[in-house]
Design an enzyme around this catalytic site. Structure first.
Site, PDB file in Angstrom:
ATOM      1  N   ASN A  18     -12.963  -7.803  -0.336  1.00 32.08           N
ATOM      2  CA  ASN A  18     -11.954  -7.051   0.407  1.00 32.08           C
ATOM      3  C   ASN A  18     -11.515  -5.886  -0.479  1.00 32.08           C
ATOM      4  OD1 ASN A  18     -10.623  -9.074  -1.308  1.00 32.08           O
ATOM      5  ND2 ASN A  18      -8.709  -8.485  -0.330  1.00 32.08           N
ATOM      6  N   HIS A  19     -10.939  -4.870   0.134  1.00 33.79           N
ATOM      7  CA  HIS A  19     -10.612  -3.638  -0.607  1.00 33.79           C
ATOM      8  C   HIS A  19      -9.190  -3.230  -0.246  1.00 33.79           C
ATOM      9  CE1 HIS A  19     -11.317  -0.124  -2.893  1.00 33.79           C
ATOM     10  NE2 HIS A  19     -12.096   0.560  -2.075  1.00 33.79           N
ATOM     11  N   ILE A  20      -8.264  -3.372  -1.217  1.00 35.77           N
ATOM     12  CA  ILE A  20      -6.848  -3.138  -0.942  1.00 35.77           C
ATOM     13  C   ILE A  20      -6.217  -2.090  -1.843  1.00 35.77           C
ATOM     14  CG2 ILE A  20      -6.379  -5.364   0.146  1.00 35.77           C
ATOM     15  CD1 ILE A  20      -5.511  -6.419  -2.610  1.00 35.77           C
ATOM     16  N   ASP A  24      -9.528  -1.736  -7.228  1.00 35.50           N
ATOM     17  CA  ASP A  24     -10.522  -2.790  -6.990  1.00 35.50           C
ATOM     18  C   ASP A  24     -11.869  -2.522  -7.674  1.00 35.50           C
ATOM     19  OD1 ASP A  24      -8.524  -3.979  -5.496  1.00 35.50           O
ATOM     20  OD2 ASP A  24      -9.327  -3.298  -3.582  1.00 35.50           O
ATOM     21  N   ASN A  93      -8.166  -1.153   2.924  1.00 36.57           N
ATOM     22  CA  ASN A  93      -7.364  -1.649   4.028  1.00 36.57           C
ATOM     23  C   ASN A  93      -5.940  -1.780   3.507  1.00 36.57           C
ATOM     24  OD1 ASN A  93      -6.345  -2.850   6.262  1.00 36.57           O
ATOM     25  ND2 ASN A  93      -8.001  -4.328   6.486  1.00 36.57           N
TER      26      ASN A  93
END
Length: 178
Positions: A18-20, A24, A93
């Site tokens: 996931n990419h927050i 990251d 996101n």
């Protein structure tokens, strides 16, 4: 907190995370034992200072229209035994929710035959929130799941479809352990 045991030490491997946060990629680069190559948005290659670093460790992808050459380059690297990091949602996101994976990860996995290791990241969005000028103190969690592999009797297309369908659920389940 992270555990690298589920990442194969040899052969082509895709890390799907996931990419927050903008943190990251550097986090994964620092933690992984093998030198990763990232799939990165094309515009990042022209950002001053950051662009130079991105060029060293990434394959550009045009988010408007993915070029076959991008997929071919990723598959070539995986078949050569490299480790590739892909953010299957297609970008950061910011609200932390999970959205469906883009088709590219399934195509790359099916064409290369590489296993896909899900990874869950939490805390980087608090260390460097959107619009922040300075880092903040916060704990960061990084978890890696069991690799998804081509199963006996499953053809490449079925594997690619399964990856697209299941990868975000696998990533989300790693976060539910918190």
């Amino acid at each position: 907190m992270y555990d690298l045991k589920s990442i194969p030490e040899k052969g082509g491997v895709i890390i799907a995370a996931n990419h927050i946060s903008f943190l990251d990629p550097p986090l994964l680069w620092a933690v992984l034992k093998r030198k990763p190559t990232f799939i990165a948005k094309k515009y990042l290659f022209s950002v001053p200072i950051i662009g130079h670093i991105v060029r060293l460790y990434s394959i550009p992808v045009d988010v408007v229209r993915t070029r076959p050459s991008t997929i071919k380059e990723a598959v070539r690297r995986l078949k050569n035994g490299e480790l590739l990091v892909i953010f299957p949602e297609g970008g950061i996101n910011h609200d932390g929710s999970f959205i469906n994976a883009k088709r590219g990860i399934g195509m790359i996995a099916s064409m290369s035959g590489a296993c896909v290791v899900p990874a869950f990241i939490d805390g980087t969005q608090r260390v460097l929130p959107v619009g922040a000028r300075f880092f903040k103190m916060s704990n960061i969690t990084l978890r890696f799941g069991c690799p998804l592999k081509l199963e006996k009797g499953e053809d490449e297309d079925e594997f690619g479809e399964r990856i697209c369908r299941d990868i975000m659920d696998r990533i989300k389940s790693l976060g539910s352990c918190l």
